[in-house]
Design an enzyme around this catalytic site. Structure first.
Site, PDB file in Angstrom:
ATOM      1  CG  LEU A   6     -17.969   1.378   3.291  1.00 47.73           C
ATOM      2  CD1 LEU A   6     -17.409   2.695   3.811  1.00 47.73           C
ATOM      3  CD2 LEU A   6     -19.407   1.195   3.740  1.00 47.73           C
ATOM      4  CB  SER A  52     -13.938  -3.530  -0.777  1.00 50.64           C
ATOM      5  OG  SER A  52     -12.656  -3.134  -1.176  1.00 50.64           O
ATOM      6  CE1 TYR A  56      -3.167  -2.896   0.175  1.00 51.98           C
ATOM      7  CE2 TYR A  56      -3.614  -2.381   2.470  1.00 51.98           C
ATOM      8  CZ  TYR A  56      -3.850  -3.138   1.347  1.00 51.98           C
ATOM      9  OH  TYR A  56      -4.793  -4.152   1.407  1.00 51.98           O
ATOM     10  CG  HIS A 114      -1.832  -8.937  -0.287  1.00 51.10           C
ATOM     11  ND1 HIS A 114      -1.272  -7.684  -0.247  1.00 51.10           N
ATOM     12  CD2 HIS A 114      -3.152  -8.718  -0.486  1.00 51.10           C
ATOM     13  CE1 HIS A 114      -2.196  -6.767  -0.411  1.00 51.10           C
ATOM     14  NE2 HIS A 114      -3.348  -7.364  -0.563  1.00 51.10           N
TER      15      HIS A 114
END
Length: 321
Positions: free
Chosen positions: A198, A196, A56, A117
């Protein structure tokens, strides 16, 4: 804030966690001071699980969290090689090297939850579980998790070394985990961490526009759900949900998070934001069975137009239905 347990033997955390991908700048300009204020607001609200990853912002998100330095439960991830070209490496030397870099940026000598990941098809997941087991024994991590996996992969890894958490996408418009993965996590005593929740900003207080996407780095520019005609169709469907929330005086994002929470007591959503103001919209929503039934009528499973990723984004993501 109510509490939930992070796996059968993991720590207890606030039922809503925080996903810190946006601190890396993917969804818009950000700065360290704003990110630190957002983390402060989250902790004040009872958010005690902070989720990040080494990729990130190529370490930016971890560095900000390390500077913040508060005593919370931290999760980070490894396994993706940023490139170019981007690839996946699940070998033990790479996992260990990534962990040491993350520990340095986070200013920790221990990570509470360390995720793989993405899966590397060249490395059996049992080998990854063995690597994680050794890191647990060495005191480097408290437990490990897997991301974007199928139920059968969870069972294979869990048989080798118990998994603390699975992190897959789950929200009102991404319902795939209901087809086996939520149930498997519940059966095995594994937390399901919903990223996620949202809908990458779609379940916000105002209608999303394509001009809101950050130029050059925002992957929504090419994501199937955010290109036409899908984007307009999805906005129209979610407008009905937004009206439902606003008629009741509820925040749209808070209602979407509350819906995820209502799907199981082993589920921990990790919405993300760049600002403290948006974070406060998530809190204190609760839904009755009648509310849930009405939401299901407005946004039935499968309502979304387009896949959640394009084919070019599906590398190392397990499909099982």
């Amino acid at each position: 804030m109510k509490q939930r347990q992070l796996g059968a033997n993991g720590p207890t955390v606030g039922e809503i966690g925080f996903g810190a991908m946006s601190f890396g700048g993917m969804f818009g300009e950000t700065d360290e001071a704003t990110s630190l204020r957002t983390l402060d607001a989250g902790l004040e609200a009872g958010i005690t699980l902070i989720d990040t990853a080494n990729i990130y912002g190529l370490g930016v998100s971890e560095t900000v969290i390390g500077k913040w330095g508060r005593a919370v439960t931290l999760a980070t991830k490894c396994g993706i090689v940023a490139g170019p070209p981007r690839s996946v490496d699940n070998s033990e030397p790479y996992i260990r090297a990534c962990l040491e870099e993350s520990l340095r940026r986070l200013k920790r000598d221990h990570i509470d939850l360390y995720y793989l990941h993405r899966l590397d098809p060249k490395v059996p997941v049992e080998e990854v579980a063995g690597t994680m087991s050794r890191l647990i024994d060495e005191g480097k991590i408290g437990g490990y998790g897997l991301s974007e996996i199928a139920p059968y992969t969870l069972r294979r890894a869990h048989a080798e070394c118990p998994v603390m958490a699975v992190q897959n996408e789950y929200s009102l418009w991404t319902r795939l985990p209901e087809l086996g993965l939520l149930r498997t996590c519940k059966e095995l005593g594994v937390a399901f961490v919903a990223f996620s929740p949202l809908g990458r900003g779609m379940f916000g207080e105002r209608e999303m526009r394509r001009e809101d996407f950050r130029s050059g780095v925002d992957f929504r520019h090419t994501n199937p759900r955010f290109v036409e005609p899908n984007f307009s169709a999805n906005n129209a469907a979610i407008a009905k949900f937004r009206a439902f929330c606003q008629e009741r005086g509820w925040s749209v994002s808070g209602t979407a998070v509350a819906w995820v929470l209502a799907q199981g007591d082993h589920i921990i959503p990790i919405p993300g934001t760049r600002t403290a103001e948006h974070l406060r919209h998530w809190l204190d929503a609760s839904l009755t069975p009648e509310d849930l039934a009405e939401i299901e009528r407005i946004l039935p499973a499968g309502f979304a137009w387009g896949d959640r990723y394009g084919d070019h984004q599906m590398n190392a993501i397990e499909r099982y239905c």
